[in-house]
Design a protein around this motif. Structure first.
Motif, PDB file in Angstrom:
ATOM      1  N   LEU A  17     -24.070 -50.405 -24.266  1.00  0.00           N
ATOM      2  CA  LEU A  17     -24.164 -49.414 -23.190  1.00  0.00           C
ATOM      3  C   LEU A  17     -25.070 -49.910 -22.079  1.00  0.00           C
ATOM      4  CD1 LEU A  17     -24.595 -45.608 -23.517  1.00  0.00           C
ATOM      5  CD2 LEU A  17     -26.328 -46.884 -22.272  1.00  0.00           C
ATOM      6  N   ASN A  18     -24.616 -49.732 -20.837  1.00  0.00           N
ATOM      7  CA  ASN A  18     -25.414 -50.075 -19.659  1.00  0.00           C
ATOM      8  C   ASN A  18     -25.600 -48.823 -18.802  1.00  0.00           C
ATOM      9  OD1 ASN A  18     -25.679 -53.178 -19.690  1.00  0.00           O
ATOM     10  ND2 ASN A  18     -23.509 -52.826 -20.096  1.00  0.00           N
ATOM     11  N   PHE A  19     -26.826 -48.678 -18.274  1.00  0.00           N
ATOM     12  CA  PHE A  19     -27.128 -47.477 -17.493  1.00  0.00           C
ATOM     13  C   PHE A  19     -28.301 -47.753 -16.575  1.00  0.00           C
ATOM     14  CE2 PHE A  19     -29.591 -43.424 -17.212  1.00  0.00           C
ATOM     15  CZ  PHE A  19     -28.681 -42.705 -16.449  1.00  0.00           C
ATOM     16  N   THR A  20     -28.161 -47.366 -15.303  1.00  0.00           N
ATOM     17  CA  THR A  20     -29.232 -47.535 -14.321  1.00  0.00           C
ATOM     18  C   THR A  20     -29.498 -46.197 -13.648  1.00  0.00           C
ATOM     19  OG1 THR A  20     -28.536 -49.820 -13.917  1.00  0.00           O
ATOM     20  CG2 THR A  20     -30.010 -48.822 -12.300  1.00  0.00           C
ATOM     21  N   PHE A  21     -30.773 -45.856 -13.559  1.00  0.00           N
ATOM     22  CA  PHE A  21     -31.172 -44.579 -12.961  1.00  0.00           C
ATOM     23  C   PHE A  21     -32.207 -44.846 -11.881  1.00  0.00           C
ATOM     24  CE2 PHE A  21     -34.031 -40.850 -12.914  1.00  0.00           C
ATOM     25  CZ  PHE A  21     -33.113 -39.855 -12.622  1.00  0.00           C
ATOM     26  N   HIS A  22     -31.952 -44.310 -10.674  1.00  0.00           N
ATOM     27  CA  HIS A  22     -32.811 -44.564  -9.520  1.00  0.00           C
ATOM     28  C   HIS A  22     -33.678 -43.349  -9.195  1.00  0.00           C
ATOM     29  CE1 HIS A  22     -29.436 -47.369  -9.079  1.00  0.00           C
ATOM     30  NE2 HIS A  22     -30.260 -48.145  -8.403  1.00  0.00           N
ATOM     31  N   LYS A  23     -34.767 -43.610  -8.511  1.00  0.00           N
ATOM     32  CA  LYS A  23     -35.632 -42.534  -8.025  1.00  0.00           C
ATOM     33  C   LYS A  23     -34.837 -41.620  -7.102  1.00  0.00           C
ATOM     34  CE  LYS A  23     -40.098 -41.683  -5.826  1.00  0.00           C
ATOM     35  NZ  LYS A  23     -41.325 -42.293  -5.255  1.00  0.00           N
ATOM     36  N   GLY A  24     -34.981 -40.307  -7.340  1.00  0.00           N
ATOM     37  CA  GLY A  24     -34.290 -39.329  -6.512  1.00  0.00           C
ATOM     38  C   GLY A  24     -32.920 -38.928  -7.022  1.00  0.00           C
TER      39      GLY A  24
END
Length: 220
Positions: A25-32
């Motif tokens: 699993l790949n996942f990226t979470f950004h500020k905001g």
């Protein structure tokens, strides 16, 4: 939204005697960002939140949070001070003798003064609609009141990210509306796990689904 807060690479995890739950699993979470996460029961939604918090350790893969690799318990202590997790079961979150002490717990441990703690507790009680109940033992609260208190304990941390696991459980219509009002405040970054797609559409900018061990964009 350029700043990456959470970056998961090739995460694989499973429970004993069961098929693998998360598969590369790949996942990226950004500020905001305000992300909704859905999927069938047992698909791995709660598991993913617990991996981000370091409560579960994946078999394989890399976890990078706030720009640093997170591998051991010491790495995740900082994470738990900066990310607030609302557990799916409120009773797993509440352990103090009174509502006041529950909300005061995080600011007290963060070294705030008595006056600062009083201000935080007053603000949170008002925010989650529990004014006048500060002396009440949590086990005397209704299910919906416990849910709001559990959320209050997380908000009292003033976290940089909120991870909310089925936050509408046991909330009545007014409670859900109050939750939506809170989440619409401009400074929050969060991931909300819910089976309620209509709720997710109202409080998130995008919805993802965990399916067959991977995160994909949800298409309604």
């Amino acid at each position: 939204m350029d700043e990456v807060l959470v970056n998961l690479k090739n995460i694989t995890f499973g429970y004993p005697s069961r098929p693998k739950l998360l598969k590369d699993l790949n996942f990226t979470f950004h500020k905001g960002e305000r992300i909704g996460l859905t999927g069938h029961n047992g698909s791995g939604k709660t598991t993913l939140l617990h991996i981000i918090m370091g409560l579960l350790k994946p078999f394989d893969g890399e976890i990078e949070i706030f720009g640093k690799a997170r591998k051991n318990e010491e790495d995740f202590r900082e994470v738990r001070k900066r990310i607030g997790l609302l557990f799916q079961n409120s009773d797993d979150q509440l352990f103090c003798p009174s509502v006041y002490e529950e909300i005061a717990f995080a600011p007290l441990n963060f070294g705030k003064s008595k006056e600062e703690i009083k201000r935080v507790v007053r603000r949170i009680l008002n925010l989650v609609g529990l004014e006048g109940l500060e002396k009440m033992p949590p086990y005397h609260l209704s299910g919906g009141e416990k849910r709001r208190l559990a959320l209050g304990t997380v908000l009292a941390m003033e976290p940089e990210i909120l991870l909310l696991d089925e936050p509408t459980l046991e909330l009545d219509e007014d409670g859900v509306q109050k939750l939506m009002d809170i989440l619409r405040k401009p400074h929050f970054s969060y991931i909300v796990v819910s089976q309620d797609i209509n709720f997710l559409k109202k409080v998130t900018d995008s919805i993802h689904i965990i399916n067959d061990g991977k995160i994909k964009k949800y298409n309604s």
